[in-house]
Design a protein around this motif. Structure first.
Motif, PDB file in Angstrom:
ATOM      1  N   ARG A 206      33.466 -35.819  31.096  1.00 46.72           N
ATOM      2  CA  ARG A 206      34.131 -34.842  30.222  1.00 46.72           C
ATOM      3  C   ARG A 206      33.325 -34.648  28.933  1.00 46.72           C
ATOM      4  O   ARG A 206      33.177 -33.530  28.439  1.00 46.72           O
ATOM      5  N   ILE A 232      37.395 -33.070  44.733  1.00 48.16           N
ATOM      6  CA  ILE A 232      38.628 -33.001  43.951  1.00 48.16           C
ATOM      7  C   ILE A 232      38.468 -33.574  42.538  1.00 48.16           C
ATOM      8  O   ILE A 232      38.966 -32.976  41.570  1.00 48.16           O
ATOM      9  N   PRO A 233      37.774 -34.715  42.348  1.00 51.47           N
ATOM     10  CA  PRO A 233      37.607 -35.221  40.974  1.00 51.47           C
ATOM     11  C   PRO A 233      36.925 -34.216  40.047  1.00 51.47           C
ATOM     12  O   PRO A 233      37.332 -34.059  38.887  1.00 51.47           O
ATOM     13  N   MET A 236      39.364 -31.380  39.205  1.00 51.14           N
ATOM     14  CA  MET A 236      40.348 -31.834  38.221  1.00 51.14           C
ATOM     15  C   MET A 236      39.723 -31.942  36.828  1.00 51.14           C
ATOM     16  O   MET A 236      40.352 -31.601  35.825  1.00 51.14           O
ATOM     17  N   LYS A 239      39.293 -28.370  35.437  1.00 54.53           N
ATOM     18  CA  LYS A 239      40.606 -27.798  35.130  1.00 54.53           C
ATOM     19  C   LYS A 239      41.157 -28.403  33.845  1.00 54.53           C
ATOM     20  O   LYS A 239      41.800 -27.708  33.049  1.00 54.53           O
ATOM     21  N   SER A 240      40.889 -29.693  33.616  1.00 56.26           N
ATOM     22  CA  SER A 240      41.361 -30.338  32.386  1.00 56.26           C
ATOM     23  C   SER A 240      40.651 -29.796  31.151  1.00 56.26           C
ATOM     24  O   SER A 240      41.113 -30.008  30.024  1.00 56.26           O
TER      25      SER A 240
END
Length: 266
Positions: A206, A232-233, A236, A239-240
């Motif tokens: 991130r 998927i990680p 996610m 999207k965060s």
């Protein structure tokens, strides 16, 4: 115009560090735009990372006709075509088969990252023992080894070239070794956002993705990327970060002449 073509054109207009050019079917009323490596710079027939084309078309038949023009595409080498539009694979495959070339399709979810004021605040998330820095060419071997698309000399050379030409970011440990990173390709696409397994679940992905996105925004680039649908990680993560996932799919088509398919080195 698709984001990859737009990103390539921006890079061309800003000194053209990756030495690319734009081909259209006609001017000024064009129906097809293709960005590619300068023909005189095509050196390695096995390097589909560098031998990459991004395409946009208003007319699928016009695209197929331009693709069939041997002055537009070098069909003697392994290369890739990137695009977002319906019909891309079918038209490309039709021409490729007539030229004795195999086509491998990969499909991704594409996302656009928001403006800086909509990105998460990551200034307080970093381990004080680590520090942010730019990637350099000495890191290319590690990035090549850890990239799911890499693991070969063409990829390592390509990554070193990207690091020299375009924005990147990494987190260094106290021995000045990268533990997390993200970089940008010739189409202004964020790629290979990755953290070493022992440094995961600490917000490093991130951190590097947000930092690189802000850097790209500050330079006037659209901030975009793509992820495999089963990752998927990564989905996610982005999207965060308030990313907008597009309803269309991003396609990468790897073209390999039949004569290379029999090579034990490929």
């Amino acid at each position: 115009m698709i984001w990859q073509v737009y990103g390539a054109v921006l890079n061309i207009n800003r000194g053209n560090p990756f030495r690319m050019e734009v081909v259209v079917d006609s001017w000024p009323d064009f129906k097809v735009v293709i960005t590619r490596r300068l023909v005189k710079d095509e050196m390695d027939d096995l390097d589909h990372y560098t031998n990459a084309y991004a395409v946009f078309y208003k007319d699928l038949q016009a695209y197929q006709e331009l693709l069939d023009n041997t002055d537009t595409i070098n069909w003697e080498q392994i290369f890739q075509i990137q695009g977002l539009q319906d019909g891309l694979y079918e038209a490309s495959n039709t021409v490729a088969r007539s030229k004795q070339v195999d086509v491998k399709l990969s499909s991704f979810q594409m996302f656009i990252l928001p403006q800086p004021d909509m990105l998460p605040d990551v200034t307080t998330q970093m381990d004080p023992a680590l520090r942010l820095a730019y990637l350099d060419v000495s890191h290319a071997s590690l990035l090549n080894e850890t990239w799911s698309r890499g693991g070969n000399e063409q990829c390592q050379r390509y990554i070193a070239n990207l690091v020299c030409c375009f924005p990147s970011i990494c987190v260094l440990d106290d021995n000045r070794h990268p533990v997390s990173w993200s970089l940008t390709d010739q189409f202004a696409t964020m790629i290979h956002t990755y953290t070493l397994p022992e440094h995961r679940r600490k917000g490093n992905n991130r951190l590097v993705a947000t930092t690189l996105a802000k850097k790209l925004h500050s330079q006037g680039f659209p901030v975009q990327g793509n992820v495999l649908e089963e990752n998927i990680p990564a989905i996610m993560l982005f999207k965060s970060m308030n990313s907008q996932f597009l309803p269309c799919r991003f396609f990468r088509l790897i073209h390999t002449p039949f004569r290379f398919l029999a090579s034990p080195d490929l």
